[in-house]
Design a protein around this motif. Sequence first.
Motif, mmCIF file in Angstrom:
data_model
loop_
_atom_site.group_PDB
_atom_site.id
_atom_site.type_symbol
_atom_site.label_atom_id
_atom_site.label_comp_id
_atom_site.label_asym_id
_atom_site.label_seq_id
_atom_site.Cartn_x
_atom_site.Cartn_y
_atom_site.Cartn_z
ATOM 1 N N TYR A 314 -7.248 8.222 4.708
ATOM 2 C CA TYR A 314 -6.064 7.949 5.831
ATOM 3 C C TYR A 314 -6.486 8.891 6.952
ATOM 4 O O TYR A 314 -6.427 8.359 8.056
ATOM 5 C CB TYR A 314 -4.690 7.801 5.057
ATOM 6 C CG TYR A 314 -4.448 6.680 4.346
ATOM 7 C CD1 TYR A 314 -5.015 5.426 4.766
ATOM 8 C CD2 TYR A 314 -3.940 7.121 3.044
ATOM 9 C CE1 TYR A 314 -4.744 4.392 3.797
ATOM 10 C CE2 TYR A 314 -3.463 5.964 2.326
ATOM 11 C CZ TYR A 314 -4.124 4.506 2.574
ATOM 12 O OH TYR A 314 -3.855 3.461 1.717
ATOM 13 N N LEU A 315 -6.170 10.221 6.490
ATOM 14 C CA LEU A 315 -6.418 11.364 7.552
ATOM 15 C C LEU A 315 -7.647 11.188 8.057
ATOM 16 O O LEU A 315 -7.815 11.306 9.529
ATOM 17 C CB LEU A 315 -6.614 12.791 6.633
ATOM 18 C CG LEU A 315 -5.076 13.306 6.393
ATOM 19 C CD1 LEU A 315 -5.484 14.892 5.408
ATOM 20 C CD2 LEU A 315 -4.136 13.559 7.379
ATOM 21 N N LEU B 18 -5.284 -1.237 10.759
ATOM 22 C CA LEU B 18 -6.575 -0.460 10.598
ATOM 23 C C LEU B 18 -6.693 0.409 9.334
ATOM 24 O O LEU B 18 -7.742 0.346 8.585
ATOM 25 C CB LEU B 18 -6.970 0.442 11.978
ATOM 26 C CG LEU B 18 -8.310 0.756 12.035
ATOM 27 C CD1 LEU B 18 -9.307 -0.144 12.190
ATOM 28 C CD2 LEU B 18 -8.369 2.011 12.938
ATOM 29 N N MET B 19 -5.582 0.954 8.970
ATOM 30 C CA MET B 19 -5.653 1.915 7.764
ATOM 31 C C MET B 19 -5.257 1.215 6.678
ATOM 32 O O MET B 19 -4.866 1.730 5.496
ATOM 33 C CB MET B 19 -4.818 3.056 8.034
ATOM 34 C CG MET B 19 -5.149 3.769 9.477
ATOM 35 S SD MET B 19 -4.992 5.506 9.815
ATOM 36 C CE MET B 19 -3.795 5.915 8.637
ATOM 37 N N GLY B 20 -4.574 -0.238 6.668
ATOM 38 C CA GLY B 20 -4.199 -0.706 5.668
ATOM 39 C C GLY B 20 -2.971 -0.850 5.461
ATOM 40 O O GLY B 20 -2.353 -1.276 4.268
ATOM 41 N N ALA B 21 -2.122 -0.742 6.409
ATOM 42 C CA ALA B 21 -0.613 -0.322 6.132
ATOM 43 C C ALA B 21 -0.055 -1.776 5.985
ATOM 44 O O ALA B 21 1.164 -1.876 5.274
ATOM 45 C CB ALA B 21 0.080 0.391 7.192
ATOM 46 N N ASP B 22 -0.577 -2.903 6.167
ATOM 47 C CA ASP B 22 -0.069 -4.213 6.083
ATOM 48 C C ASP B 22 -0.669 -5.047 4.958
ATOM 49 O O ASP B 22 -0.308 -6.145 4.856
ATOM 50 C CB ASP B 22 -0.504 -4.965 7.406
ATOM 51 C CG ASP B 22 -1.811 -5.115 7.744
ATOM 52 O OD1 ASP B 22 -2.633 -4.479 6.915
ATOM 53 O OD2 ASP B 22 -1.947 -5.919 8.749
ATOM 54 N N ALA B 23 -1.153 -4.264 4.045
ATOM 55 C CA ALA B 23 -1.949 -4.849 2.765
ATOM 56 C C ALA B 23 -0.976 -5.589 2.019
ATOM 57 O O ALA B 23 -1.245 -6.741 1.652
ATOM 58 C CB ALA B 23 -2.677 -3.882 1.891
#
Lengths: 756, 63
Positions: A314-315, B18-23
């Motif tokens: 993530y970072l 993009l970082m998959g927070a909505d997975a």
Amino acid sequence: MGKISDQSKLAEGLDPTLPPPAVEDSVREAEERKWTPFKIGLWIAISLLGAVAWFMLALVRGETVNAIWFVFAAVCTYLIGYRFYSKVIERYLLKPDDRRATPAEYKADGKDYVRTDRNVLFGHHFAAIAGAGPLVGPVIAAQMGYLPGTIWIIIGVVLAGAVQDYLVMFFSMRRGGRSLGQMAREELGVIGGTAALVATLLIMIIIVAILALVVVNALGESPWGVFSVGMTIPIALFMGVYLRFIRPGKVMEVSIIGFVLLMAAIIGGGAVAGTEWGAAFFHLDKVTIAWGIIIYGFIAAILPVWLLLAPRDYLSTFMKIGVIVMLALAIIVVRPEITVPAFSEFAGRENGPVFSGALFPFLFVTIACGALSGFHALISSGTTPKLIEKERQTRFIGYGGMLMESFVAIMALVAAISIDRGIYFAMNAPLALTGGTVESAAQWVNSLGLANVNITPDVLAQTAKDVGEESIISRSGGAPTLAVGLAHIMQQFIGGPGMMAFWYHFAIMFEALFILTAVDAGTRVARFMLQDSIGNFIPKFKEASWRPGAWLCTAIMVAAWGAVLIMGVTDPLGGINTLFPLFGIANQLLAAIALAVCLAITAKRGVFKWLWIVAVPLAFAAVVTITASFHKIFSPVPAVGYFANNQAFSKALADGKTEFGTAKTVAAMEAVVRNTMIQGVLSVIFVTLSIIVIVAALLATIKAIRAGGGQDHEDPPVPSKVYAPAGLFPTTAEKKLLAEWNALPAEKRTQKASHH
Amino acid sequence: MNTVVRGLRGFAAYMGSLMGADAYRKYLEHFETTGHSGPAMTEREFWRDRMDRQDSNPQGRCC
């Protein structure tokens, strides 16, 4: 023969209660071929601007050249390549069909196979392919001047790198997201497939080792760097625990917290390194750091993903997007003047201090990521194809994503050549040449007889002081040079000279972050491949949850890359100088393997007329890497050939000499003999395996051409029930169709992919 | 002002996906449309499951 016969069945299978899942072929064709005056004008303008930019870079020989021309030359060429060349590949070679469901639709499970909005997936794919590689290679290649690297990065990506990524992604998508290894086995048979697998495993080890070497060189004798990069471990652990137990799923929140902590670690690093105890405690030599990374690599690879790898990811994604946007803005705003010549004095020689070997073929292996990177084939097959929503989007994501990485490489090149050439050579030459002090380094650089280079010890000392380091002499590996260049540009954009030390360590931090993530993930993947291979003989090893097996295989993999790393760190000849070509060769050989697999698949599809699209980059990659390998194996020049060097040192030892060349002791001479033998043997193994794969692919191709096609291993076509546009901007016809889909009652379009 | 806020919000949402927070949200959507017999995983269970699956199915990062 292949998929064509399935077309009519596919048409019958479409759901008549839904709008069509694809823009009608004739409508799309008409739209693509219609040239309005505006469109014509736009493309003429782009071409003219690109031509002027290339003219400024390649032909105008002024004192300096402005960095903005690099940006224009790159962007205009990318746009033309994307609009015209990738369109040719799409239309004649791949022929995507939006009426076919993608794996994300027909295998949807809400977890691994999830239809993802194309713009999100573009960023996702880009973040997965771009790491430290495009930031390091161009810096090292700048030894030859700016033009050879610039041409290779920009032209190479359009004709080779982006083509490879696009093809591999498309073929993997048509096969339910199968990996490159699986495709090689299917298309090339057991021998070719096994050779590809072994080559991939070995290449992975080399790549992890040399990336780790870059970090070691950047952190050696740098208390500030060691502290701030070391702090990323507790920060990541905290984030992991936070996500697991405190607030599961709050990815953005924890990333922002992590980012703030990272910045604090960079600023705090300066303060800590300024204290007496901090400077003493965090001042580590390279061998100690190398052992630290080896131990870290082992522990990180056996810890659960949630604790260290996922939060680091993530970072790293967060930093990646941020840094790249910032650097692009800074270069456009600051527009530094470049004083480096188009071709340097070393372009025509093969004994450059930064990397050895002649321009052809070694420039083309030194710059791998950014122009053509075989490693991408491993990413483009696997994760991304399982997330693609529509077939036509592969052009934007696969080809376009790679163009973006190439742009990162160009920016890294610009940052590296914006610093003084004297500083560049003092930083990138091995210790044995520079002598390690500012006086000896300045004297050595001035003795090279480079045009317009006259460096004083004061300048070297002042630069080190500006970036908050004790010394910048012989900090090879590319990362520190890029960091100085970036600090030099960024301080003109934000913060002024007082901020240089911060920007320098910011750059070191993000490169280390990318690399440590790659080391951890690479070790895991390699361990898994090894477990799988041993599992063919001892089935117990195939169980991923069997701890002793996993730990044993992890230990073997870490020992393998750790040995190469230690060898590089202790190498009397300078480590990066001798090992970096091996990294590039390994990466490009993987590209040759991937392209060879694509060639066989293309031939089996029966599109012989357009086979050259794959054959040209394959031939180039094969010639470059095989020539480079042969140079490394057979060259009689000790600076280039591993075995020639081995013999020279063996002979010196046999003659009873106690120092030879840059090795000042008998132990150092013995180390050179050992290292060159290992490097030589590795080169032989790589090139042999790759030739086996390429020959297997050529045989499969010829067989397919004779038979007029071949067996097709694609998943059977499934009619699609969803629609989404192909590129960044929907066309008129796409908008119209999208409106039809949006007009459906909600329950009919539940298949709709989530838009952000 | 409104457009700036909207732009920023859009960018934050983009970075999130993009970082998959909505997975998890995507998983629920998928779960509802396909209709399983048992109940859906809770958010905590989902993230545990997601991370643990990565343990047994590692993905490379590029250089």
